[in-house]
Scaffold this motif. Structure first.
Motif, mmCIF file in Angstrom:
data_model
loop_
_atom_site.group_PDB
_atom_site.id
_atom_site.type_symbol
_atom_site.label_atom_id
_atom_site.label_comp_id
_atom_site.label_asym_id
_atom_site.label_seq_id
_atom_site.Cartn_x
_atom_site.Cartn_y
_atom_site.Cartn_z
ATOM 1 N N LEU A 21 17.985 -0.149 -11.566
ATOM 2 C CA LEU A 21 17.931 -0.877 -12.837
ATOM 3 C C LEU A 21 17.233 -0.091 -13.953
ATOM 4 N N ASN A 22 16.783 1.140 -13.614
ATOM 5 C CA ASN A 22 16.004 1.947 -14.569
ATOM 6 C C ASN A 22 14.755 1.210 -15.034
ATOM 7 N N MET A 23 14.202 0.402 -14.128
ATOM 8 C CA MET A 23 12.935 -0.283 -14.393
ATOM 9 C C MET A 23 11.864 0.409 -13.552
ATOM 10 N N THR A 24 11.051 1.228 -14.203
ATOM 11 C CA THR A 24 10.004 1.941 -13.469
ATOM 12 C C THR A 24 8.675 1.259 -13.758
ATOM 13 N N PRO A 25 8.226 0.402 -12.857
ATOM 14 C CA PRO A 25 6.970 -0.309 -13.136
ATOM 15 C C PRO A 25 5.780 0.635 -13.137
ATOM 16 N N ASP A 26 4.775 0.277 -13.913
ATOM 17 C CA ASP A 26 3.518 1.032 -13.875
ATOM 18 C C ASP A 26 2.779 0.750 -12.569
ATOM 19 N N VAL A 27 3.012 -0.435 -12.040
ATOM 20 C CA VAL A 27 2.307 -0.805 -10.809
ATOM 21 C C VAL A 27 3.224 -1.619 -9.902
ATOM 22 N N TYR A 28 3.153 -1.297 -8.606
ATOM 23 C CA TYR A 28 3.846 -2.047 -7.556
ATOM 24 C C TYR A 28 2.791 -2.893 -6.856
ATOM 25 N N HIS A 29 2.946 -4.199 -6.908
ATOM 26 C CA HIS A 29 1.959 -5.124 -6.335
ATOM 27 C C HIS A 29 2.506 -5.708 -5.038
ATOM 28 N N MET A 30 1.862 -5.362 -3.928
ATOM 29 C CA MET A 30 2.245 -5.918 -2.627
ATOM 30 C C MET A 30 1.454 -7.201 -2.385
ATOM 31 N N ASN A 31 2.130 -8.334 -2.401
ATOM 32 C CA ASN A 31 1.491 -9.611 -2.078
ATOM 33 C C ASN A 31 1.605 -9.791 -0.565
ATOM 34 N N GLU A 32 0.558 -9.405 0.147
ATOM 35 C CA GLU A 32 0.533 -9.275 1.604
ATOM 36 C C GLU A 32 1.267 -7.992 2.022
ATOM 37 N N GLY A 33 1.145 -7.609 3.279
ATOM 38 C CA GLY A 33 1.582 -6.281 3.717
ATOM 39 C C GLY A 33 3.044 -6.131 4.066
ATOM 40 N N HIS A 34 3.839 -7.196 3.926
ATOM 41 C CA HIS A 34 5.240 -7.126 4.381
ATOM 42 C C HIS A 34 6.024 -6.013 3.707
ATOM 43 N N SER A 35 5.701 -5.709 2.450
ATOM 44 C CA SER A 35 6.500 -4.747 1.684
ATOM 45 C C SER A 35 5.951 -3.324 1.752
ATOM 46 N N VAL A 36 5.098 -3.034 2.735
ATOM 47 C CA VAL A 36 4.392 -1.743 2.766
ATOM 48 C C VAL A 36 5.344 -0.545 2.858
ATOM 49 N N SER A 37 6.568 -0.751 3.333
ATOM 50 C CA SER A 37 7.506 0.372 3.432
ATOM 51 C C SER A 37 7.842 0.964 2.060
ATOM 52 N N LEU A 38 7.618 0.208 0.980
ATOM 53 C CA LEU A 38 7.925 0.742 -0.357
ATOM 54 C C LEU A 38 7.132 2.021 -0.630
ATOM 55 N N ASN A 39 5.958 2.145 0.006
ATOM 56 C CA ASN A 39 5.108 3.318 -0.221
ATOM 57 C C ASN A 39 5.730 4.596 0.319
ATOM 58 N N PHE A 40 6.501 4.482 1.392
ATOM 59 C CA PHE A 40 7.156 5.674 1.945
ATOM 60 C C PHE A 40 8.304 6.118 1.042
ATOM 61 N N TYR A 41 8.954 5.166 0.411
ATOM 62 C CA TYR A 41 9.982 5.496 -0.577
ATOM 63 C C TYR A 41 9.330 6.192 -1.773
ATOM 64 N N LEU A 42 8.181 5.661 -2.238
ATOM 65 C CA LEU A 42 7.481 6.284 -3.368
ATOM 66 C C LEU A 42 6.956 7.669 -2.983
ATOM 67 N N TYR A 43 6.524 7.816 -1.741
ATOM 68 C CA TYR A 43 6.026 9.130 -1.286
ATOM 69 C C TYR A 43 7.148 10.163 -1.307
ATOM 70 N N ALA A 44 8.343 9.752 -0.929
ATOM 71 C CA ALA A 44 9.487 10.671 -0.954
ATOM 72 C C ALA A 44 9.785 11.127 -2.390
ATOM 73 N N LYS A 45 9.506 10.254 -3.359
ATOM 74 C CA LYS A 45 9.743 10.596 -4.771
ATOM 75 C C LYS A 45 8.638 11.489 -5.331
ATOM 76 N N HIS A 46 7.388 11.159 -4.986
ATOM 77 C CA HIS A 46 6.252 11.797 -5.662
ATOM 78 C C HIS A 46 5.542 12.853 -4.827
ATOM 79 N N LYS A 47 5.844 12.917 -3.526
ATOM 80 C CA LYS A 47 5.353 13.982 -2.628
ATOM 81 C C LYS A 47 3.834 14.057 -2.511
ATOM 82 N N SER A 48 3.147 12.945 -2.796
ATOM 83 C CA SER A 48 1.684 12.997 -2.787
ATOM 84 C C SER A 48 1.110 11.599 -2.611
ATOM 85 N N LEU A 49 0.155 11.481 -1.720
ATOM 86 C CA LEU A 49 -0.530 10.202 -1.518
ATOM 87 C C LEU A 49 -1.242 9.776 -2.798
ATOM 88 N N GLU A 50 -1.855 10.727 -3.486
ATOM 89 C CA GLU A 50 -2.580 10.404 -4.719
ATOM 90 C C GLU A 50 -1.646 9.838 -5.786
#
Length: 550
Positions: free
Chosen positions: A172-201
């Protein structure tokens, strides 16, 4: 392609210039949209309502559950019977977006739907479904049942929510400034973001996390090997995940990973924040854990006539409206249970998500004392229970059915089924006393008592979750004395039952009948104290200011 203005339908207020995507497995926004089970969904629904009222720059990401959680019915003996009925939602907009998410190294097709803000007065909510013709049967079932009992299906649900939700925002070309996980169910989103940004920081700059579970057993874990096999880690190998997060062992903890991926996390009451820091604080590499106490949306939950009567300190109008609201609730009691309740009689309600630690039967523990309480003709009492156990929690279902069986011959005790938004509202409006007696430190927040107080009901509660931040004993609430810490559960239950019964017999019941002025003063003070401190506008602002801004 949908433009951002097509999704929002409103121009976000300039003060909310940080764009946030709010990921939650469940959202309770309206009775007609059955994609929630309990408190987590009620909380997420109120957050979206207040975000809309404040015109915040926030979009919800959830799942369109084909069969919802379940429909709570009865069998021929009046006992609880789960049913699964396909849901249809003509008011959702098909975005036309169909994309694939890797699950088990295979592409699973996901279709995105939009709940427009104007439909129910919420921030926009994007809902994902795998129930599409392009998928095989097994893939279609991923989004059939909220909290499916099968481990691999639940993992796949988390992948669709987390990875799929993050992918959809990119589409959707919507790049949020922040991804808010309400409880841990959506934690896999971080691995997708890691693939994009190549850094935990870089991931940590963009992610925040809300934890709701104050006991280790309730924090979801799965074997690393199974998660890797299911593509949970996106393109990462098991050893890479362990290295990046500094997590060893065979089990991957959703909550611990979320705390390591986030720049900031919060518990959902001051007490829960303290408990969460004690639970997780000794792990290296976790983020700061603060507290933002849960809240509920006044506009949605509060009865307007009652709110006006309370604000005007009009005691006659308060009493009149409370009797009207009790009468509306008692029609449901008569319909479901064949019992005619009296709006003049003190009515106590225990209603919430049904789990063992919440102790729905605590009031019944000393059976003879309970019978003595409810058989009084001089100071009569009516009790109503309602709640939804997890459909595979046979212990909780057994307790629910046991309460039904024990209440069946008692003309002033009723157990209602169908505990969803609509019944929840009726119960809060129609109760005089809202009973809450969980085992101490097990209730992260609990929010039902907030909306009860908005509707002229007085909390009778143990001081757990949000309650210590609100309750003044005999001023705006009645407090049950907790047992000393560290006692065996059986001893805890016994002592807290004694405290509960003494409070009812010596304080609550006599005050209702013999000190009406004092009772009404408590009703008015509770309503005044609960807003704005526990109204979700305060909460939505706190998330925007304390969690979303760096």
């Amino acid at each position: 392609m949908l433009a951002k203005k097509d999704i929002f339908g409103y121009e976000p207020d300039a003060q909310y210039d940080t764009a946030a995507a709010y990921f939650s497995m469940e959202f309770a926004v309206d009775q007609a949209l059955k994609i929630y089970s309990g408190g987590l969904g009620f909380l997420a629904g109120s957050h979206l309502r207040s975000a809309y009222q404040l015109k915040q720059n926030l979009v919800g990401i959830g799942i369109l559950w084909k069969y919802g959680y379940y429909d709570q019915g009865r069998d021929k003996d009046q006992l609880m019977k789960p049913a699964y009925t396909e849901k249809q939602y003509a008011y959702l907009q098909d975005t036309g977006i169909l994309f694939t998410v890797p699950v088990h190294d295979s592409p699973v097709h996901v279709r995105a739907f939009l709940l427009k803000p104007e439909t129910f007065g919420t921030a926009p909510l994007l809902l994902l479904s795998t129930d599409v013709p392009e998928n095989d049967y097994l893939s279609r079932t991923i989004t059939h049942r909220l909290y499916d009992p099968h481990e691999t299906t639940r993992i796949a649900q988390s992948i669709v929510l987390g990875t799929g939700g993050a992918m959809l925002l990119d589409i959707l070309n919507m790049t949020p400034d922040v991804y808010h996980m309400n409880e841990g169910h959506s934690v896999s989103l971080n691995f997708y973001l890691y693939a994009k940004h190549k850094s935990l920081e870089e991931v940590k700059k963009r992610v925040v996390f809300t934890t709701h579970t104050p006991e280790m057993a309730g924090n979801e874990e799965h074997r690393y090997s199974l998660l890797k096999e299911m593509s949970f880690f996106y393109h990462l190998q098991e050893h890479e995940v362990k290295y990046i997060l500094g997590m060893d062992g065979d089990q991957f903890s959703y909550t611990l990973a979320a705390l390591k991926f986030s720049r900031k996390a919060n518990g959902v009451s001051k007490l829960h924040g303290k408990v969460a820091r004690e639970m997780w604080g000794h792990y290296p590499g976790i983020c700061e854990i603060t507290s933002i106490t849960n809240a509920q949306n006044q506009k949605y939950w509060a009865d307007e006539a009652m709110a006006k009567a309370i604000a005007g300190k009009d005691d006659a109008a308060i009493l009149k409206r409370k009797k009207e609201m009790k009468t509306a609730l008692f029609k449901v009691v008569a319909d479901q249970c064949g019992k005619l309740f009296d709006p003049e009689v003190l009515t106590i309600v225990w209603a919430r998500r049904f789990a063992g630690y919440k102790r729905a039967d605590l009031v019944m523990q000393d059976w003879n004392r309970f019978l003595s309480l409810i058989s009084s003709t001089a100071l009569p009492v009516q009790l109503i229970w309602a709640g939804k156990p997890y459909p595979e929690d046979f212990g909780a279902i057994g307790l629910f059915n046991q309460i039904i069986s024990r209440a069946l011959p008692l003309k002033n005790c009723a157990v209602l089924t169908g505990y969803e938004l609509e019944l929840s509202a009726l119960l809060k409006k129609g109760s005089d006393v809202w009973l809450n007696n969980p085992r101490m430190y097990r209730e992260a927040s609990g929010t039902s008592g907030m909306t009860a107080a908005m509707n002229g009901s007085i909390n009778l509660s143990l001081p757990d979750g949000w309650v210590p931040e609100f309750a003044e004993d005999k001023a705006n609430s009645f407090l049950i004395q907790p047992a000393p810490d560290g006692l065996p559960e059986q001893e805890q239950d016994k002592l807290e039952n004694i405290s509960l019964m003494e409070t009812l017999e010596q304080t609550v019941v006599p005050m209702y009948y013999q000190q009406q002025d004092k009772w009404l003063n408590m009703v008015k003070k509770a309503a005044a104290d609960v807003v704005p401190a526990f109204e979700s506008g305060r909460m939505a602002k706190a998330y925007a200011q304390e969690m979303y801004r760096e």
